[in-house]
Design a protein around this motif. Structure first.
Motif, PDB file in Angstrom:
ATOM      1  N   GLU A  85      14.922  64.139  39.674  1.00  0.00           N
ATOM      2  CA  GLU A  85      13.906  64.771  38.819  1.00  0.00           C
ATOM      3  C   GLU A  85      14.143  66.280  38.840  1.00  0.00           C
ATOM      4  O   GLU A  85      14.993  66.765  39.617  1.00  0.00           O
ATOM      5  N   THR A  87      11.651  69.028  38.887  1.00  0.00           N
ATOM      6  CA  THR A  87      10.677  69.992  39.400  1.00  0.00           C
ATOM      7  C   THR A  87      11.153  70.650  40.700  1.00  0.00           C
ATOM      8  O   THR A  87      11.055  71.873  40.867  1.00  0.00           O
ATOM      9  N   ARG A 115      18.496  57.932  39.046  1.00  0.00           N
ATOM     10  CA  ARG A 115      17.713  57.091  39.968  1.00  0.00           C
ATOM     11  C   ARG A 115      18.333  55.703  39.962  1.00  0.00           C
ATOM     12  O   ARG A 115      18.553  55.129  38.887  1.00  0.00           O
ATOM     13  N   GLU A 117      17.678  52.599  39.822  1.00  0.00           N
ATOM     14  CA  GLU A 117      16.575  51.669  39.544  1.00  0.00           C
ATOM     15  C   GLU A 117      17.132  50.390  38.959  1.00  0.00           C
ATOM     16  O   GLU A 117      18.274  50.339  38.518  1.00  0.00           O
ATOM     17  N   GLY A 122      14.687  51.154  28.381  1.00  0.00           N
ATOM     18  CA  GLY A 122      13.881  52.336  28.660  1.00  0.00           C
ATOM     19  C   GLY A 122      13.957  52.784  30.107  1.00  0.00           C
ATOM     20  O   GLY A 122      13.326  53.765  30.489  1.00  0.00           O
ATOM     21  N   TYR A 124      16.854  53.590  33.014  1.00  0.00           N
ATOM     22  CA  TYR A 124      18.289  53.696  33.248  1.00  0.00           C
ATOM     23  C   TYR A 124      18.542  54.407  34.573  1.00  0.00           C
ATOM     24  O   TYR A 124      17.636  54.987  35.163  1.00  0.00           O
ATOM     25  N   GLN A 129      15.859  64.033  31.074  1.00  0.00           N
ATOM     26  CA  GLN A 129      14.484  64.543  31.009  1.00  0.00           C
ATOM     27  C   GLN A 129      14.475  65.910  30.329  1.00  0.00           C
ATOM     28  O   GLN A 129      15.402  66.710  30.519  1.00  0.00           O
ATOM     29  N   GLU A 133       7.637  73.743  33.486  1.00  0.00           N
ATOM     30  CA  GLU A 133       6.880  74.019  34.707  1.00  0.00           C
ATOM     31  C   GLU A 133       6.263  75.417  34.570  1.00  0.00           C
ATOM     32  O   GLU A 133       6.962  76.372  34.214  1.00  0.00           O
ATOM     33  N   ARG A 260       0.644  58.308  39.886  1.00  0.00           N
ATOM     34  CA  ARG A 260       1.988  58.881  39.804  1.00  0.00           C
ATOM     35  C   ARG A 260       2.826  58.547  41.058  1.00  0.00           C
ATOM     36  O   ARG A 260       2.324  58.311  42.134  1.00  0.00           O
ATOM     37  N   TYR A 264       3.939  65.166  45.220  1.00  0.00           N
ATOM     38  CA  TYR A 264       3.536  66.578  45.221  1.00  0.00           C
ATOM     39  C   TYR A 264       2.288  66.901  44.405  1.00  0.00           C
ATOM     40  O   TYR A 264       1.843  68.039  44.366  1.00  0.00           O
ATOM     41  N   TYR A 265       1.690  65.913  43.735  1.00  0.00           N
ATOM     42  CA  TYR A 265       0.586  66.247  42.833  1.00  0.00           C
ATOM     43  C   TYR A 265      -0.721  66.557  43.542  1.00  0.00           C
ATOM     44  O   TYR A 265      -1.048  65.971  44.575  1.00  0.00           O
ATOM     45  N   THR A 284       5.696  54.890  29.323  1.00  0.00           N
ATOM     46  CA  THR A 284       5.327  56.286  29.568  1.00  0.00           C
ATOM     47  C   THR A 284       6.454  57.190  29.072  1.00  0.00           C
ATOM     48  O   THR A 284       7.564  57.139  29.585  1.00  0.00           O
ATOM     49  N   GLY A 307       3.216  71.097  35.490  1.00  0.00           N
ATOM     50  CA  GLY A 307       4.329  70.787  34.595  1.00  0.00           C
ATOM     51  C   GLY A 307       4.410  69.330  34.239  1.00  0.00           C
ATOM     52  O   GLY A 307       3.534  68.529  34.580  1.00  0.00           O
ATOM     53  N   PHE A 308       5.464  68.996  33.524  1.00  0.00           N
ATOM     54  CA  PHE A 308       5.668  67.607  33.080  1.00  0.00           C
ATOM     55  C   PHE A 308       7.143  67.402  32.793  1.00  0.00           C
ATOM     56  O   PHE A 308       7.920  68.359  32.716  1.00  0.00           O
ATOM     57  N   GLY A 311      10.852  61.469  29.041  1.00  0.00           N
ATOM     58  CA  GLY A 311      12.056  60.643  29.039  1.00  0.00           C
ATOM     59  C   GLY A 311      12.678  60.660  27.654  1.00  0.00           C
ATOM     60  O   GLY A 311      12.140  60.070  26.715  1.00  0.00           O
TER      61      GLY A 311
HETATM   62  P1  HAM Z   1       8.390  60.974  36.395  1.00  0.00           P
HETATM   63  O1  HAM Z   1       7.127  60.277  35.993  1.00  0.00           O
HETATM   64  O2  HAM Z   1       9.126  60.404  37.525  1.00  0.00           O
HETATM   65  O3  HAM Z   1       8.012  62.482  36.656  1.00  0.00           O
HETATM   66  O4  HAM Z   1       9.379  61.027  35.156  1.00  0.00           O
HETATM   67  C1  HAM Z   1       8.959  61.606  33.931  1.00  0.00           C
HETATM   68  C2  HAM Z   1       9.441  60.756  32.773  1.00  0.00           C
HETATM   69  O5  HAM Z   1      10.854  60.560  32.834  1.00  0.00           O
HETATM   70  C3  HAM Z   1       8.886  59.343  32.746  1.00  0.00           C
HETATM   71  O6  HAM Z   1       7.598  59.319  32.169  1.00  0.00           O
HETATM   72  C4  HAM Z   1       9.897  58.632  31.858  1.00  0.00           C
HETATM   73  O7  HAM Z   1       9.612  58.887  30.490  1.00  0.00           O
HETATM   74  C5  HAM Z   1      11.189  59.320  32.255  1.00  0.00           C
HETATM   75  N1  HAM Z   1      11.917  58.478  33.236  1.00  0.00           N
HETATM   76  C6  HAM Z   1      11.712  58.399  34.562  1.00  0.00           C
HETATM   77  N2  HAM Z   1      12.569  57.537  35.130  1.00  0.00           N
HETATM   78  C7  HAM Z   1      13.338  57.041  34.137  1.00  0.00           C
HETATM   79  C8  HAM Z   1      14.420  56.103  34.071  1.00  0.00           C
HETATM   80  N3  HAM Z   1      14.903  55.505  35.150  1.00  0.00           N
HETATM   81  N4  HAM Z   1      14.980  55.844  32.864  1.00  0.00           N
HETATM   82  C9  HAM Z   1      14.522  56.458  31.744  1.00  0.00           C
HETATM   83  N5  HAM Z   1      13.519  57.354  31.744  1.00  0.00           N
HETATM   84  C10 HAM Z   1      12.926  57.647  32.917  1.00  0.00           C
HETATM   85  C11 HAM Z   1       8.901  63.430  37.076  1.00  0.00           C
HETATM   86  O8  HAM Z   1      10.090  63.276  37.115  1.00  0.00           O
HETATM   87  C12 HAM Z   1       8.248  64.767  37.375  1.00  0.00           C
HETATM   88  N6  HAM Z   1       9.291  65.703  37.811  1.00  0.00           N
HETATM   89  C13 HAM Z   1       7.485  65.292  36.179  1.00  0.00           C
HETATM   90  C14 HAM Z   1       6.832  66.599  36.447  1.00  0.00           C
HETATM   91  C15 HAM Z   1       7.297  67.824  36.126  1.00  0.00           C
HETATM   92  N7  HAM Z   1       5.668  66.773  37.066  1.00  0.00           N
HETATM   93  C16 HAM Z   1       5.402  68.080  37.162  1.00  0.00           C
HETATM   94  N8  HAM Z   1       6.400  68.716  36.570  1.00  0.00           N
END
Ligand code: HAM
Length: 425
Positions: A85, A87, A115, A117, A122, A124, A129, A133, A260, A264-265, A284, A307-308, A311
């Motif tokens: 990720e 952040t 990751r 996973e 949707g 991968y 991303q 922030e 979530r 860290y939230y 999502t 932040g956010f 995907g």
């Molecule tokens: P997260 O919910 O882990 O948050 O990922 C954010 C978005 O990335 C998810 O809602 C999804 O759309 C996309 N995503 C996550 N994993 C996958 C995957 N394996 N394949 C495809 N899309 C994926 C974060 O990563 C935090 N850093 C968000 C954040 C930023 N919070 C505060 N600042």
């Protein structure tokens, strides 16, 4: 024949035919985020493993099971990881370059994350991303501003049916007290907990609320509600955020079970969910929240953050499915050249590009008769065909309409084509 080598599982090629969707999204983001005062930052894909353990949390799926981790070749004791990720890297870079101390910052970024996973539509192992922030702002106004920026992005892209879900996780202290209540509640029903939940009960019980297991729905529904245990300041912050969003005309749904998957939230968390059924449980498209303790946890002075990340593959999938982006080819012209005039034809192409910097022009590659070339020109989707079949002459013909061809000397063509190509269909 040698055997074909395929891409690694969960890692996808993005082919030229899909680029138009990526570019549409990226262009909208670049323009919009800049207009809200966010500046782009690019951080490395590889970071020290410690960074993610400390930021994302030791007891999260990401750190426990999903990171691509390896030892550095130079120093076997240095553990590195592909970033799961963005952040953590943003905070690390901000601290390393002295950008966070006692100041406000707004960063945005785009890039691949990793990751390990279970692959499904949707979801991968390498995904993209786009995130933003904001640092150094404690009030709910920045929460609302950033959420409004995402809402505006959806309306620019035509994705106005994305649903906003909101929750507040309170402060670490209020969450600690709530955590104890949860452990007490779930411990009373050991037979109804699945393996994952049993494991989480004493490590990260809030994540049980987030279970996707339908057999646990009833149990989870009866669990104590975090909203009833928020500290006063967090409750006020959350109430004010809702008031601002309402005044901004941004609709939201309160979801007290939204917790979530990253540790860290603090206070506000949110997710944007698409109604598109074919993304299934991966619906999502954007998620984030406030993380007021993270900068300090990573060695900085106490600094709040909000932040956010979205995907990109999921959003591209929706844009493509709904035919929301015009995919008409933008190729202006296709240049055909008689094999004997190849040299003057190619030199003309370069002079024409100099005369028309915005021209999109494909030259016929690989020879062939003019008859074969015109077939390729038609297939290319270009608006015009240009044919050099004489050392000092070029013929312009529409490939879309039945109009008379026009012939020019190469010199006059350079003067007249800019106007003609820009005007005609
Ligand atoms: P997260 O919910 O882990 O948050 O990922 C954010 C978005 O990335 C998810 O809602 C999804 O759309 C996309 N995503 C996550 N994993 C996958 C995957 N394996 N394949 C495809 N899309 C994926 C974060 O990563 C935090 N850093 C968000 C954040 C930023 N919070 C505060 N600042």
């Amino acid at each position: 024949m040698a055997t074909l080598i395929k891409s690694a599982k969960g890692m996808n090629d993005i082919l030229p035919v899909d680029m138009v969707y990526w570019h549409t999204l990226e262009a909208a983001v670049r323009r919009l985020f800049t207009s809200y005062g966010f500046n782009e930052i690019r951080t490395p894909i590889v970071e020290s493993t410690d960074l993610f353990c400390r930021a994302v949390g030791e007891v999260t799926d990401i750190v426990e099971k999903e990171m691509y981790t390896f030892n550095d070749k130079e120093n076997e004791k240095t553990s590195l990881s592909l970033r799961p990720e963005g952040t953590a890297g943003c905070v690390r870079a901000g601290l390393e370059h002295g950008l966070l101390y006692n100041q406000q910052q707004r960063f945005w970024y785009a890039g691949p994350m990793f990751r390990h996973e279970r692959q499904q539509k949707g979801r991968y192992r390498q995904f993209t991303q786009i995130g933003a922030e904001a640092f150094g702002m404690t009030g709910p106004d920045i929460d609302a501003d950033v959420i409004a920026m995402t809402a505006r992005l959806w309306s620019e892209l035509g994705l106005t049916d994305n649903r906003l879900e909101l929750n507040s996780l309170g402060t670490p202290e209020s969450r600690q007290a709530y955590r104890a209540l949860l452990v007490e509640y779930f411990s009373a029903y050991p037979d109804q907990l699945d393996e994952d939940s049993k494991r989480r009960l004493h490590t990260n019980p809030l994540r049980i609320l987030d279970t996707k297991n339908p057999d646990m729905k009833v149990l989870v529904a009866g669990a104590p509600n975090l909203q009833d245990h928020l500290d006063t300041e967090s409750a006020e912050h959350f109430a004010q955020l809702q008031e601002i969003l309402t005044a901004m005309g941004i609709e939201f749904v309160l979801n007290p079970r939204l917790v979530r998957g990253l540790d860290y939230y603090t206070r506000t968390v949110f997710e944007w969910i698409t109604p598109d059924a074919d993304l299934g449980s991966q619906s999502t498209v954007c998620a984030g929240g406030r993380y007021d303790g993270l900068v300090e946890q990573l060695g900085g002075a106490p600094t709040s953050g909000f932040g956010f990340a979205m995907g990109v593959e999921r959003l591209v999938h929706i844009l493509k499915n709904r035919e929301l982006v015009s995919t008409h080819p933008t190729l202006d012209a296709y240049l055909m050249v008689s094999p004997e005039y190849l040299v003057s034809g190619m030199a003309f192409a370069e002079r024409l590009r100099t005369a028309m910097p915005t021209l999109t022009l494909i030259t016929n590659g690989g020879g062939g008769s003019l008859k074969a070339q015109i077939k390729r020109a038609d297939k290319s989707g270009a608006r015009f065909g240009l044919t050099v079949d004489n050392p000092n002459q070029v013929t312009l013909k529409s490939l879309r309409e039945r109009t008379e061809p026009m012939t020019f000397t190469l010199e006059t063509a350079l003067a007249q084509l800019p106007t003609l190509l820009n005007q005609k269909a």
